[in-house]
Design a protein around this motif. Structure first.
Motif, PDB file in Angstrom:
ATOM      1  N   ILE A   1       2.114  23.691 -26.775  1.00  0.00           N
ATOM      2  CA  ILE A   1       2.273  22.380 -26.128  1.00  0.00           C
ATOM      3  C   ILE A   1       2.896  22.539 -24.739  1.00  0.00           C
ATOM      4  O   ILE A   1       2.550  21.828 -23.804  1.00  0.00           O
ATOM      5  CB  ILE A   1       3.135  21.447 -27.014  1.00  0.00           C
ATOM      6  N   LYS A   2       3.771  23.556 -24.608  1.00  0.00           N
ATOM      7  CA  LYS A   2       4.379  23.797 -23.288  1.00  0.00           C
ATOM      8  C   LYS A   2       3.382  24.430 -22.321  1.00  0.00           C
ATOM      9  O   LYS A   2       3.683  24.622 -21.148  1.00  0.00           O
ATOM     10  CB  LYS A   2       5.607  24.695 -23.441  1.00  0.00           C
ATOM     11  N   GLY A   3       2.227  24.847 -22.834  1.00  0.00           N
ATOM     12  CA  GLY A   3       1.176  25.340 -21.935  1.00  0.00           C
ATOM     13  C   GLY A   3       1.035  26.847 -21.928  1.00  0.00           C
ATOM     14  O   GLY A   3       0.313  27.390 -21.091  1.00  0.00           O
ATOM     15  N   VAL A   4       1.720  27.580 -22.845  1.00  0.00           N
ATOM     16  CA  VAL A   4       1.523  29.032 -22.892  1.00  0.00           C
ATOM     17  C   VAL A   4       0.076  29.292 -23.332  1.00  0.00           C
ATOM     18  O   VAL A   4      -0.361  28.782 -24.371  1.00  0.00           O
ATOM     19  CB  VAL A   4       2.512  29.702 -23.885  1.00  0.00           C
ATOM     20  N   PRO A   5      -0.706  30.070 -22.532  1.00  0.00           N
ATOM     21  CA  PRO A   5      -2.121  30.257 -22.859  1.00  0.00           C
ATOM     22  C   PRO A   5      -2.347  31.001 -24.180  1.00  0.00           C
ATOM     23  O   PRO A   5      -1.544  31.861 -24.566  1.00  0.00           O
ATOM     24  CB  PRO A   5      -2.675  31.079 -21.693  1.00  0.00           C
ATOM     25  N   TYR A   6      -3.460  30.683 -24.815  1.00  0.00           N
ATOM     26  CA  TYR A   6      -3.855  31.289 -26.095  1.00  0.00           C
ATOM     27  C   TYR A   6      -3.838  32.815 -26.016  1.00  0.00           C
ATOM     28  O   TYR A   6      -3.271  33.488 -26.877  1.00  0.00           O
ATOM     29  CB  TYR A   6      -5.259  30.765 -26.448  1.00  0.00           C
ATOM     30  N   LEU A   7      -4.439  33.375 -24.944  1.00  0.00           N
ATOM     31  CA  LEU A   7      -4.516  34.842 -24.846  1.00  0.00           C
ATOM     32  C   LEU A   7      -3.149  35.460 -24.564  1.00  0.00           C
ATOM     33  O   LEU A   7      -2.897  36.615 -24.894  1.00  0.00           O
ATOM     34  CB  LEU A   7      -5.539  35.256 -23.778  1.00  0.00           C
TER      35      LEU A   7
ATOM     36  N   GLY B   1      -0.448  34.967 -32.304  1.00  0.00           N
ATOM     37  CA  GLY B   1      -1.855  34.582 -32.415  1.00  0.00           C
ATOM     38  C   GLY B   1      -2.531  35.270 -33.586  1.00  0.00           C
ATOM     39  O   GLY B   1      -1.975  35.347 -34.688  1.00  0.00           O
ATOM     40  N   ILE B   2      -3.728  35.787 -33.336  1.00  0.00           N
ATOM     41  CA  ILE B   2      -4.513  36.426 -34.393  1.00  0.00           C
ATOM     42  C   ILE B   2      -3.673  37.478 -35.119  1.00  0.00           C
ATOM     43  O   ILE B   2      -3.701  37.579 -36.344  1.00  0.00           O
ATOM     44  CB  ILE B   2      -5.791  37.078 -33.791  1.00  0.00           C
TER      45      ILE B   2
ATOM     46  N   ASN C   1      -7.140  22.666 -25.269  1.00  0.00           N
ATOM     47  CA  ASN C   1      -7.161  21.937 -23.995  1.00  0.00           C
ATOM     48  C   ASN C   1      -7.957  22.681 -22.932  1.00  0.00           C
ATOM     49  O   ASN C   1      -7.485  22.911 -21.820  1.00  0.00           O
ATOM     50  CB  ASN C   1      -5.732  21.698 -23.486  1.00  0.00           C
ATOM     51  N   LYS C   2      -9.170  23.064 -23.317  1.00  0.00           N
ATOM     52  CA  LYS C   2     -10.048  23.814 -22.414  1.00  0.00           C
ATOM     53  C   LYS C   2     -11.265  22.963 -22.091  1.00  0.00           C
ATOM     54  O   LYS C   2     -11.514  21.941 -22.723  1.00  0.00           O
ATOM     55  CB  LYS C   2     -10.539  25.087 -23.130  1.00  0.00           C
TER      56      LYS C   2
END
Ligand code: NIG
Ligand code: FE
Length: 417
Positions: free
Chosen positions: A96-102, A110-111, A301-302
């Motif tokens: 939510i703070k905007g840290v990117p998925y990758l 993540g994975i 959010n892409k």
């Protein structure tokens, strides 16, 4: 011939009726039959049409009143990461703070955090969690699901995931088509040695093949995951082993995964949010299905995939949920369909073709399912609506009223039966 089941008083029966893959403008066409009936025998569609159905009715025939609602083929979710352990709400505030998925993946989350949970989980835990998700999907009207491994990243756990998928397929109504996704990320024990991991994958896929645990091999072709050359190497090895191919292509960064899918004659190129114009034309000139996953765009959010551009170019499109614990934690395929309407600007007819016949085609099962056709599996859904537009317009809820799988009533009045 007498039927086992006759569904009557169908307000409108809607089904694809062209040879797949449906490309470009073909996707806007459906067969619509008003005041219809549908007869089932031995789990297969015996007949359908409008008017008199009394020829099909005998003493033991089960008559089912559709009450003027619409009837559509069972929905097919052709891209999910169904079998995994745990959940990732601990990363939600970062997201939510905007840290990117990758970026979360690079930090070992993540994975990779789902990999740790899945390695640690028992077979029974994985089975129980996936069963719960499958029941949820069935309530939404989904009668076939593709399920990827990819949260083991070692042979033992990948096999555990695929064996769970196989047992699930045999223990509840929904058909499950399995995909081996060992190339979902590089596990920590191979950090700095991706070459070594790719060799391991090539070895492991032979064993998966021998055990007949998967029909497809998929690769996450993405910046800092597997680049184009690495993806090609893995997929060529898979093709040589006799697997059909799928690719997570151009999800976040445009690497050319869509073009690679065409080059290797994959069954689908999935995501394509960042696909280049060149790759869109290559896809349009092939039978590779562009499998779009708008719930993932929503959740990350892409940008959304350029579906209208793809349809104009002549691509075949399917729509799937991408259900997984990171980028699309929702089993709700109807939500993906509603996003396809509102965000991808696809029409209800195009979307229905996308989640039925084109999805069946990309899974290689269109001979048996994906449309209402005599001789196909009697997989169909009665929606709680008298027209198709309504299920896209009224979003966020479940419109499925009843589900028949292989001719058997499995959801009745929105409840598992
Ligand atoms: O399709 N992109 C790669 N795989 C999934 C996400 C998996 C995860 O985050 O656990 C996807 O978005
Ligand atoms: Fe995915």
């Amino acid at each position: 011939m007498h039927a086992d089941v006759v569904v009557y008083n169908i307000g409108t029966l809607l089904t694809p009726n062209q040879v797949p893959p449906l490309k470009g403008f073909q996707m806007s066409k459906l067969l619509e039959i008003k005041n219809a009936y549908l007869a089932v025998k031995n789990g297969k569609i015996l007949a359908f049409g409008s008017g008199d159905y009394s020829n099909y009715v005998a003493k033991r025939t089960h008559l089912y009143n559709a009450k003027g609602r619409i009837l559509i083929p069972g929905l097919i979710d052709s891209h999910t990461h169904l079998i995994h352990a745990g959940s990732r709400e601990n990363e939600f505030s970062q997201k939510i703070k905007g840290v990117p998925y990758l970026e979360i993946l690079k930090q070992g989350g993540g994975i990779l955090s789902t990999v740790n949970a899945t390695r640690a989980a028992s077979y029974l835990d994985l089975f129980t969690k996936a069963m719960k998700s499958i029941e949820e999907m069935l309530l939404f009207g989904v009668t076939t699901v593709e399920a990827k491994s990819g949260y083991g990243l070692n042979l033992e756990t990948e096999i555990k995931q695929l064996e769970v998928a196989k047992e699930l397929n045999n223990n509840q109504p929904v058909d499950i088509v399995s995909t081996y996704l060992g190339a979902h990320a590089t596990p920590l024990e191979f950090k700095g040695n991706k070459k070594g991991y790719i060799n391991e994958l090539k070895h492991d896929m032979k064993i998966i093949k021998e055990k007949e645990l998967a029909k497809f091999v998929d690769v996450f072709c993405e910046d800092s995951v597997f680049n184009l050359d690495e993806s090609r190497e893995i997929l060529i090895a898979a093709k040589n082993e006799g697997f059909d191919l799928k690719i997570h292509a151009d999800e976040i960064v445009s690497l050319g995964g869509g073009g690679l899918a065409v080059e290797l004659e994959a069954k689908s190129a999935d995501h394509l949010m960042a696909a280049s114009e060149e790759d869109i034309s290559r896809l349009a000139n092939s039978n590779v299905v562009a499998n779009l996953l708008p719930s993932t765009s929503f959740y990350l959010n892409k940008d959304y995939a350029k579906a209208r551009r793809m349809i104009d170019a002549g691509c075949a499109i399917s729509i799937s949920s991408d259900y997984n614990p990171g980028s699309s934690p929702s089993e709700n395929l109807q939500f993906s369909m509603q996003l396809a309407a509102n965000k991808l600007r696809m029409t209800p007819n195009e979307i229905l073709n996308a989640v039925t016949i084109n999805a069946a085609y990309n899974l290689g099962i269109d001979q048996n399912t994906g449309s209402i056709e005599v001789g196909k599996q009697a997989d169909f859904v009665i929606m709680d609506s008298t027209n198709l537009d309504y299920i896209f317009y009224h979003f966020g809820i479940n419109h499925t009223n009843d589900v028949f799988k292989d001719g058997i009533l499995v959801v009745k009045d929105k409840t598992l039966y």
